[in-house]
Each structure stands twice: as structure tokens, then as C-alpha cells.
Scaffold this motif. Structure first.
Motif, mmCIF file in Angstrom:
data_model
loop_
_atom_site.group_PDB
_atom_site.id
_atom_site.type_symbol
_atom_site.label_atom_id
_atom_site.label_comp_id
_atom_site.label_asym_id
_atom_site.label_seq_id
_atom_site.Cartn_x
_atom_site.Cartn_y
_atom_site.Cartn_z
ATOM 1 N N ASN A 51 83.091 9.200 17.302
ATOM 2 C CA ASN A 51 84.384 9.071 17.960
ATOM 3 C C ASN A 51 84.971 10.460 18.179
ATOM 4 N N ASN A 52 85.427 10.742 19.395
ATOM 5 C CA ASN A 52 85.989 12.072 19.654
ATOM 6 C C ASN A 52 87.172 11.994 20.604
ATOM 7 N N SER A 53 87.911 13.067 20.631
ATOM 8 C CA SER A 53 89.150 13.098 21.411
ATOM 9 C C SER A 53 88.875 13.397 22.874
ATOM 10 N N ALA A 54 89.555 12.653 23.744
ATOM 11 C CA ALA A 54 89.395 12.845 25.185
ATOM 12 C C ALA A 54 90.252 13.989 25.710
ATOM 13 N N MET A 55 91.161 14.519 24.885
ATOM 14 C CA MET A 55 92.031 15.606 25.345
ATOM 15 C C MET A 55 92.686 16.310 24.174
ATOM 16 N N ASP A 56 93.336 17.415 24.470
ATOM 17 C CA ASP A 56 94.124 18.110 23.454
ATOM 18 C C ASP A 56 95.382 17.290 23.162
ATOM 19 N N VAL A 60 96.989 10.036 15.458
ATOM 20 C CA VAL A 60 98.014 9.355 14.655
ATOM 21 C C VAL A 60 97.511 7.992 14.175
ATOM 22 N N ARG A 61 98.143 7.533 13.093
ATOM 23 C CA ARG A 61 98.034 6.139 12.671
ATOM 24 C C ARG A 61 99.242 5.415 13.255
ATOM 25 N N LEU A 62 99.039 4.241 13.814
ATOM 26 C CA LEU A 62 100.154 3.500 14.394
ATOM 27 C C LEU A 62 101.166 3.095 13.341
ATOM 28 N N SER A 63 100.687 2.819 12.122
ATOM 29 C CA SER A 63 101.618 2.438 11.044
ATOM 30 C C SER A 63 102.575 3.591 10.721
ATOM 31 N N VAL A 102 87.216 12.424 15.801
ATOM 32 C CA VAL A 102 88.428 11.692 15.454
ATOM 33 C C VAL A 102 88.194 10.939 14.148
ATOM 34 N N PRO A 103 89.047 11.092 13.148
ATOM 35 C CA PRO A 103 88.883 10.354 11.884
ATOM 36 C C PRO A 103 88.923 8.848 12.111
ATOM 37 N N ASP A 104 88.212 8.114 11.268
ATOM 38 C CA ASP A 104 88.180 6.654 11.397
ATOM 39 C C ASP A 104 89.563 6.037 11.302
ATOM 40 N N GLU A 105 90.441 6.668 10.522
ATOM 41 C CA GLU A 105 91.784 6.124 10.333
ATOM 42 C C GLU A 105 92.655 6.269 11.571
ATOM 43 N N ALA A 106 92.320 7.219 12.442
ATOM 44 C CA ALA A 106 93.145 7.453 13.627
ATOM 45 C C ALA A 106 93.013 6.289 14.592
ATOM 46 N N GLU A 107 94.152 5.822 15.090
ATOM 47 C CA GLU A 107 94.154 4.683 16.017
ATOM 48 C C GLU A 107 94.493 5.093 17.444
ATOM 49 N N ALA A 108 94.895 6.342 17.625
ATOM 50 C CA ALA A 108 95.201 6.832 18.963
ATOM 51 C C ALA A 108 95.281 8.351 18.924
ATOM 52 N N VAL A 109 95.042 8.955 20.093
ATOM 53 C CA VAL A 109 95.314 10.374 20.293
ATOM 54 C C VAL A 109 96.381 10.465 21.379
#
Length: 408
Positions: A51-56, A60-63, A102-109
Motif C-alpha cells: 500500500n502506498n500514497s498516491a500523493m504528498d 490519518v485514521r478516521l477515528s 502507507v501503514p496498515d492502520e491508515a485509512e486515508a491520505v
């Protein structure tokens, strides 16, 4: 009785299916352009492999966002970083760069343009959707999935995709071997002086070599063969032993010196067709030994049109390719009147263009005689006029068939 165009094309494709099973070989990825896959290409890895980031932006975690729209910054992750031992405290966000894991815990960038940086942290004023700006593992290609089907002609775009999978070589069908020669005492090779006042240059063989090169065939050029029955028979026999397909130009009409017909009758199983098309009424097709044979009419335009409309799909099928047609056809108004006699399907040379009102229209490129090659100079399509249609008035709807990649 004249064969229809569809009857002739169907017979050619049926013969391809029954009479030829192409060999295969392995080639490097760099050498695979325009080759045809002999087996499905399977992805050996997941792409992306993580999993990787599509942009700079900020991971975040949504919670955490639900608790507070302002989050302290924990750390920054760059492309190539190892995050296996990452410490990411609850209630914080991560600065992340394009392509970074992207860390597994991250739900969005969240892209940085949708945030505000403050002295106490990063503010997230906009709604955030789960999965935003994360490229997930296997999203492009999953390990073990088919990424290219058997029988696919390999393009630069396709090979570029396979390069991302780390594939170094492919199994493809071997190039089709095609032997060609022209017949006629009146012919001279291009670049040589014409032998007499009634001589002409052998443009047909030159054209065939260009067309076969575009179709990625292995060409066996036997040159110009004089109007001698024994030489023609010998050349046909030699060609059939060297090639999968033999193509000749001229010698399949009703002229007194058309010795090709006699030689073919002695060597193989040949059908001499009269096809209800214009240009290109005389056409020969059959087998000599293990090779298929196509005898094209001698007029230059007839040679090109019959090759394009009949021999091209035959070669594509013999090469193992799934699809034989990347041609677009549709109806538009003709801006010029068109001469047409009832009785044959007519492939007239035309140019599709946009008129002053911004509408598509087609115009004829001039005289349509089968000896007049200049009409191809500005053409980008065939105007296909139905067999039972007569003269066409300006403003009538006609079928236009855009030239495919072979004539572009």
C-alpha cells in the motif's frame, strides 16, 4: 458466379484455422514489440506490492479525525522508507510523500492542499473518505492473475505494463514466413532503368514488402519471375517449401500470358475466384504443399485493396492473433457525388474531414481506376458502397471505413 466479399473472407479464415498451427518461441521483452502472445501472461507479483500514497499529504485514521479536526504531526514517511517498526501514536497524523508506504492502520491520505498547517498540528477542514489517495496492494495487477491474454499483439503500452511486473521474456508465436514474387516480362526493379518503352516498375512487390513488414512477417522475396511457365512453376514450388504463405502479384486473370494459373493447377489445390468487389475482382486462393497461396490481381490499387481487405485478416489469423480488425466504420454524408455500378461491393478511396459547420463528411480523392495509385495519397479511409447500390448523390449517407494501422 461471383463470390461475395463476405464469402471470400470467410473461406480464407476457415482455411487459416484448418491448415496452420504457428510455432512458438521465447523472446526478450525488448524484442517482443508487435509479436503475438502464444500463452496467457500471468502476473508473478502484486502491483503495487505494498500500500502506498498516491500523493504528498497526510496519513490519518478516521477515528482520530472524528475526535478532532486538528492532529499533531508524529513523523514523516518518505518513498523507500521501512515502516515495519513505525511508532504511530493514537490521535496524531503522519506526513507522507508520493510512493511512500502507507501503514496498515491508515485509512486515508489527505492531500496537503486540503489541509492547514498550524503551530500545534495539521488541521483537516474537509470531509475525508475512507481509502482516499491510497494505492492498495494488487490494485493494478494481482499475483497469479492474467494480465495479457493469449493471441494479443504486444504494443509499447502493454510491454511497459509487463516491465512493471519484472517479466524479462515472453512466449510468442513465431513470425509468419511469407514468400512473394511478381510475374511479368514488362516489370523492372525499382532503381533500375526501364528495359523498354512498354516496361513498368514493379511497385506491387515493393508495396507487399511494406505491408508484410507492418504485419511483422518474415519476408522471402523471390523477385520478378519472367513469363515462362517452367520458371513460374519452379518459383511456386520453391516458395511453398520455404514459407507458410505464398503471395504473387499478377497472372490470375484471363490474359494469354497468365501462366501462373497453369502452374498452380499442376502444383496445388487452387480456387480461382471472381469476387464481387471493386477493385480486385480476380483472386486466387488455395494450397501448394503445406503453404497457403494468395494470387493477387496485377493492377496496383487492386493489389493493395485485396491485400488490405482479404490477405490482412488471413495473415493476422495465421499469426495467432485473436482479433483481426482494429478498423472503425460509420456512416457520414458524402460531400461529393460518387460513380458506382450495381453488382460489386466498391471500396473507393476517400478522405474523412470536418466541414465548415463542424460536421464530419467524406470526399472522394479523385479518379478511382485500379491503375491510379495517386488517389491513395490524400486518402484516410475507404468509402464502402454496397453491392446493390448505384451512383451516389452529394449529401447521401455512405459507410466510411477508416484505414487501420496498416495504412497509416
Amino acid at each position: 458466379m461471383l463470390l461475395t466479399f463476405e464469402q471470400a473472407k470467410k473461406a480464407l479464415l476457415e482455411a487459416a484455422s484448418l491448415n496452420h498451427k504457428p510455432l512458438t518461441e521465447k523472446v526478450t521483452l525488448l524484442a517482443a514489440l508487435d509479436r503475438v502472445t502464444a500463452e496467457p501472461v500471468i502476473s508473478p507479483i502484486n502491483v503495487p506490492s505494498f500500500n502506498n500514497s498516491a500523493m504528498d499529504g497526510y496519513a490519518v485514521r478516521l477515528s482520530d479525525i472524528n475526535q478532532s479536526k486538528l492532529l499533531p504531526l508524529a513523523t514523516t514517511i518518505f518513498a523507500g522508507d521501512d515502516i515495519s517498526n513505525l511508532n504511530w501514536p493514537i490521535g496524531t497524523c503522519l506526513r507522507i510523500m508520493t510512493g511512500a508506504p502507507v501503514p496498515d492502520e491508515a485509512e486515508a491520505v489527505v492531500m496537503q492542499e486540503q489541509t492547514e498547517s498550524t503551530a500545534t498540528g495539521i488541521k483537516f477542514p474537509y470531509e475525508i473518505k475512507s481509502g482516499s489517495n491510497i494505492r492498495y496492494i494488487g490494485e493494478d495487477s494481482k499475483q497469479g492473475s492474467v494480465v495479457v491474454d493469449k493471441g494479443t499483439r504486444l504494443t509499447i503500452a502493454t510491454l511497459s505494463n509487463l516491465a512493471t511486473l519484472g517479466i524479462a521474456e515472453l512466449t510468442v508465436f513465431s513470425k509468419l514466413k511469407v514468400a512473394i514474387f511478381s510475374t511479368g516480362d514488362e516489370l523492372s526493379d525499382i532503381g533500375n532503368p526501364l528495359t523498354n518503352n512498354s516496361a513498368i516498375y514493379d511497385s506491387n512487390r515493393f508495396t507487399l514488402k511494406l505491408l508484410l513488414t507492418q504485419l511483422n512477417c518474415q519476408i522471402i522475396d523471390l523477385g520478378i519471375i519472367a513469363d515462362d511457365p517452367n520458371l513460374i512453376k519452379q518459383s511456386l514450388d520453391t516458395a511453398s517449401k520455404l514459407a507458410d504463405l505464398v503471395i504473387t502479384s499478377g497472372g490470375v486473370s484471363v490474359g494469354d500470358a497468365d501462366y501462373t494459373k497453369t502452374a498452380l493447377a499442376e502444383l496445388g489445390e487452387i480456387n480461382f475466384w471472381k469476387i464481387a468487389i471493386k477493385p480486385g475482382k480476380p483472386f486466387a486462393f488455395g494450397k501448394i504443399g503445406d503453404a497457403l497461396f494468395c494470387g493477387l490481381p496485377g493492377n496496383p490499387v487492386s493489389t493493395l485493396v485485396t491485400f488490405y481487405q482479404l490477405v490482412q485478416p488471413l495473415i493476422v489469423a495465421l499469426s495467432g492473433q485473436n482479433s483481426s480488425n482494429d478498423t472503425m466504420s460509420f456512416k457520414v454524408k458524402t460531400a461529393t457525388s460518387l460513380k458506382k455500378s450495381v453488382g460489386r461491393l466498391d471500396f473507393q478511396r476517400g478522405r474523412l474531414q470536418i466541414n465548415s459547420d463542424g460536421e464530419l463528411e467524406v470526399v472522394s480523392t479523385g479518379q478511382q481506376g485500379s491503375h491510379l495509385t495517386k488517389s491513395f495519397n490524400h486518402a484516410n479511409c475507404f468509402i464502402v458502397l454496397e453491392q446493390d447500390r448505384g451512383n451516389v448523390a452529394q449529401g447521401e449517407l455512405v459507410t466510411v471505413e477508416l484505414f487501420n494501422s496498416l495504412l497509416k
